[in-house]
Enzyme design. Structure first.
Site, PDB file in Angstrom:
ATOM      1  N   GLU A 175      39.823  24.030  47.116  1.00 34.92           N
ATOM      2  CA  GLU A 175      38.495  24.880  47.249  1.00 34.92           C
ATOM      3  C   GLU A 175      38.303  25.566  48.443  1.00 34.92           C
ATOM      4  O   GLU A 175      38.809  25.061  49.455  1.00 34.92           O
ATOM      5  CB  GLU A 175      37.441  23.673  47.071  1.00 34.92           C
ATOM      6  CG  GLU A 175      36.058  24.391  47.283  1.00 34.92           C
ATOM      7  CD  GLU A 175      34.868  23.192  47.031  1.00 34.92           C
ATOM      8  OE1 GLU A 175      35.120  22.239  46.788  1.00 34.92           O
ATOM      9  OE2 GLU A 175      33.567  23.622  47.270  1.00 34.92           O
ATOM     10  N   PRO A 233      31.051  33.509  40.737  1.00 31.90           N
ATOM     11  CA  PRO A 233      30.016  34.311  40.641  1.00 31.90           C
ATOM     12  C   PRO A 233      29.814  35.129  41.832  1.00 31.90           C
ATOM     13  O   PRO A 233      29.760  34.685  42.923  1.00 31.90           O
ATOM     14  CB  PRO A 233      28.486  33.493  40.120  1.00 31.90           C
ATOM     15  CG  PRO A 233      28.928  32.335  40.361  1.00 31.90           C
ATOM     16  CD  PRO A 233      30.331  32.251  40.186  1.00 31.90           C
ATOM     17  N   ASN A 234      29.691  36.458  41.859  1.00 34.46           N
ATOM     18  CA  ASN A 234      29.338  37.536  42.912  1.00 34.46           C
ATOM     19  C   ASN A 234      30.659  37.820  43.861  1.00 34.46           C
ATOM     20  O   ASN A 234      30.496  38.380  44.962  1.00 34.46           O
ATOM     21  CB  ASN A 234      28.239  36.850  43.829  1.00 34.46           C
ATOM     22  CG  ASN A 234      26.851  36.923  43.115  1.00 34.46           C
ATOM     23  OD1 ASN A 234      26.603  37.888  42.601  1.00 34.46           O
ATOM     24  ND2 ASN A 234      26.366  35.608  43.068  1.00 34.46           N
ATOM     25  N   ARG A 286      29.502  42.919  49.729  1.00 33.62           N
ATOM     26  CA  ARG A 286      28.448  41.886  49.492  1.00 33.62           C
ATOM     27  C   ARG A 286      28.333  41.204  50.946  1.00 33.62           C
ATOM     28  O   ARG A 286      29.383  40.701  51.261  1.00 33.62           O
ATOM     29  CB  ARG A 286      28.997  40.999  48.330  1.00 33.62           C
ATOM     30  CG  ARG A 286      28.035  39.768  48.326  1.00 33.62           C
ATOM     31  CD  ARG A 286      28.663  38.720  47.678  1.00 33.62           C
ATOM     32  NE  ARG A 286      27.800  37.423  47.645  1.00 33.62           N
ATOM     33  CZ  ARG A 286      27.992  36.169  47.368  1.00 33.62           C
ATOM     34  NH1 ARG A 286      29.421  35.730  46.845  1.00 33.62           N
ATOM     35  NH2 ARG A 286      27.071  35.285  47.345  1.00 33.62           N
ATOM     36  N   TYR A 325      30.581  37.437  54.808  1.00 38.39           N
ATOM     37  CA  TYR A 325      31.790  37.370  53.898  1.00 38.39           C
ATOM     38  C   TYR A 325      33.030  38.294  54.379  1.00 38.39           C
ATOM     39  O   TYR A 325      34.093  38.005  53.848  1.00 38.39           O
ATOM     40  CB  TYR A 325      31.454  37.404  52.379  1.00 38.39           C
ATOM     41  CG  TYR A 325      30.458  36.738  51.841  1.00 38.39           C
ATOM     42  CD1 TYR A 325      30.752  35.363  51.831  1.00 38.39           C
ATOM     43  CD2 TYR A 325      29.125  37.039  51.459  1.00 38.39           C
ATOM     44  CE1 TYR A 325      29.696  34.277  51.332  1.00 38.39           C
ATOM     45  CE2 TYR A 325      28.324  36.093  50.810  1.00 38.39           C
ATOM     46  CZ  TYR A 325      28.625  34.775  51.082  1.00 38.39           C
ATOM     47  OH  TYR A 325      27.421  33.761  50.390  1.00 38.39           O
ATOM     48  N   HIS A 343      35.852  28.140  50.772  1.00 40.69           N
ATOM     49  CA  HIS A 343      34.766  28.997  50.967  1.00 40.69           C
ATOM     50  C   HIS A 343      35.296  29.826  52.138  1.00 40.69           C
ATOM     51  O   HIS A 343      35.421  29.438  53.204  1.00 40.69           O
ATOM     52  CB  HIS A 343      33.744  28.371  51.114  1.00 40.69           C
ATOM     53  CG  HIS A 343      33.204  27.696  49.946  1.00 40.69           C
ATOM     54  ND1 HIS A 343      32.574  27.940  48.619  1.00 40.69           N
ATOM     55  CD2 HIS A 343      33.257  26.072  49.826  1.00 40.69           C
ATOM     56  CE1 HIS A 343      32.464  26.851  48.099  1.00 40.69           C
ATOM     57  NE2 HIS A 343      32.796  25.900  48.414  1.00 40.69           N
ATOM     58  N   ASN A 395      37.203  29.434  44.555  1.00 40.15           N
ATOM     59  CA  ASN A 395      35.992  29.629  45.134  1.00 40.15           C
ATOM     60  C   ASN A 395      35.133  29.568  43.969  1.00 40.15           C
ATOM     61  O   ASN A 395      34.850  30.500  43.532  1.00 40.15           O
ATOM     62  CB  ASN A 395      36.115  30.860  46.083  1.00 40.15           C
ATOM     63  CG  ASN A 395      34.856  30.897  46.829  1.00 40.15           C
ATOM     64  OD1 ASN A 395      33.902  30.301  46.555  1.00 40.15           O
ATOM     65  ND2 ASN A 395      34.908  31.840  47.647  1.00 40.15           N
ATOM     66  N   ALA A 407      28.402  29.873  44.238  1.00 40.38           N
ATOM     67  CA  ALA A 407      27.025  29.088  44.334  1.00 40.38           C
ATOM     68  C   ALA A 407      27.364  28.015  43.330  1.00 40.38           C
ATOM     69  O   ALA A 407      26.369  27.140  43.481  1.00 40.38           O
ATOM     70  CB  ALA A 407      25.853  29.954  44.083  1.00 40.38           C
ATOM     71  N   ARG A 419      25.098  27.078  57.280  1.00 36.50           N
ATOM     72  CA  ARG A 419      24.132  28.156  56.333  1.00 36.50           C
ATOM     73  C   ARG A 419      22.988  27.024  55.941  1.00 36.50           C
ATOM     74  O   ARG A 419      22.649  25.915  56.339  1.00 36.50           O
ATOM     75  CB  ARG A 419      24.922  28.762  55.522  1.00 36.50           C
ATOM     76  CG  ARG A 419      25.914  29.702  55.989  1.00 36.50           C
ATOM     77  CD  ARG A 419      26.607  30.572  55.018  1.00 36.50           C
ATOM     78  NE  ARG A 419      25.883  31.568  54.470  1.00 36.50           N
ATOM     79  CZ  ARG A 419      26.061  32.130  53.202  1.00 36.50           C
ATOM     80  NH1 ARG A 419      27.198  31.769  52.629  1.00 36.50           N
ATOM     81  NH2 ARG A 419      25.161  32.980  52.971  1.00 36.50           N
TER      82      ARG A 419
HETATM   83  C1  DQA Z   1      30.813  31.228  49.130  1.00 39.35           C
HETATM   84  C2  DQA Z   1      29.539  30.184  49.588  1.00 39.35           C
HETATM   85  C3  DQA Z   1      28.603  30.177  48.514  1.00 39.35           C
HETATM   86  O1  DQA Z   1      27.370  29.062  49.056  1.00 39.35           O
HETATM   87  C4  DQA Z   1      27.884  31.421  47.940  1.00 39.35           C
HETATM   88  O2  DQA Z   1      27.125  31.011  46.999  1.00 39.35           O
HETATM   89  C5  DQA Z   1      28.940  32.285  47.790  1.00 39.35           C
HETATM   90  C6  DQA Z   1      30.241  32.379  48.577  1.00 39.35           C
HETATM   91  C7  DQA Z   1      31.800  31.587  50.133  1.00 39.35           C
HETATM   92  O3  DQA Z   1      32.917  31.890  49.779  1.00 39.35           O
HETATM   93  O4  DQA Z   1      31.426  31.565  51.433  1.00 39.35           O
HETATM   94  O5  DQA Z   1      29.081  33.076  46.593  1.00 39.35           O
HETATM   95  O6  DQA Z   1      31.538  30.296  48.103  1.00 39.35           O
END
Ligand code: DQA
Length: 146
Positions: free
Chosen positions: A98, A10-11, A18, A23, A100, A74, A77, A107
């Protein structure tokens, strides 16, 4: 033809605009191109899937479990409480990494746990979009025979 599954949660379709201070400014298309470049050295291809819903990510994992040599994930959240994502990855036997973009450890405390990390072959955190390149290189390293 060997194929890598690039799975973003998501996102992550909003990368580029964003919270760029967290990011970065690379878009998902930039990341897809970077991963494709890395794995092309072995003649591999990439199937890239980004979904905002956990169920869609679960479906993508099952759909591609037999046709991919590894995955870069990735979870966004969903790292925090994506239990069905975790269970789908438990049934995915190729190596997967994985990623991020941000250093989640630097954070908010709610980002300090990943329910999927214990199942991953490795984790890349905090190196921005470059982390996806490293994950792709890691898969090449982990799958020497393909
Ligand atoms: C993320 C870190 C997560 O905590 C966050 O919710 C994201 C992006 C990252 O790539 O840094 O959506 O996965």
């Amino acid at each position: 033809m060997s194929v890598v599954l690039l799975l973003n949660g998501p996102n992550l379709g909003a990368l580029g605009y964003r919270e760029p201070e967290i990011y970065g400014t690379d878009t998902l298309a930039d990341i897809e191109k970077a991963v494709a470049e890395e794995v092309a050295v072995r003649g591999w291809e990439v199937v890239s899937i980004q979904r905002d819903g956990e169920g869609d990510l679960v479906g993508a994992i099952h759909q591609h479990r037999d046709s991919t040599v590894g995955a870069i994930v990735n979870p966004g959240a969903l790292m925090i409480a994506g239990w069905s994502l975790r269970d789908a990855l438990a049934s995915y036997s190729p190596p997967w990494i994985e990623v991020h973009l941000s250093n989640v450890w630097a954070r908010e405390s709610f980002r300090h746990e990943s329910v999927i990390a214990p199942l991953a072959s490795g984790v890349v955190i905090g190196l921005g979009a470059f982390g996806y390149r490293l994950a792709a290189q890691a898969l090449l390293h982990l799958c020497p025979e393909t």
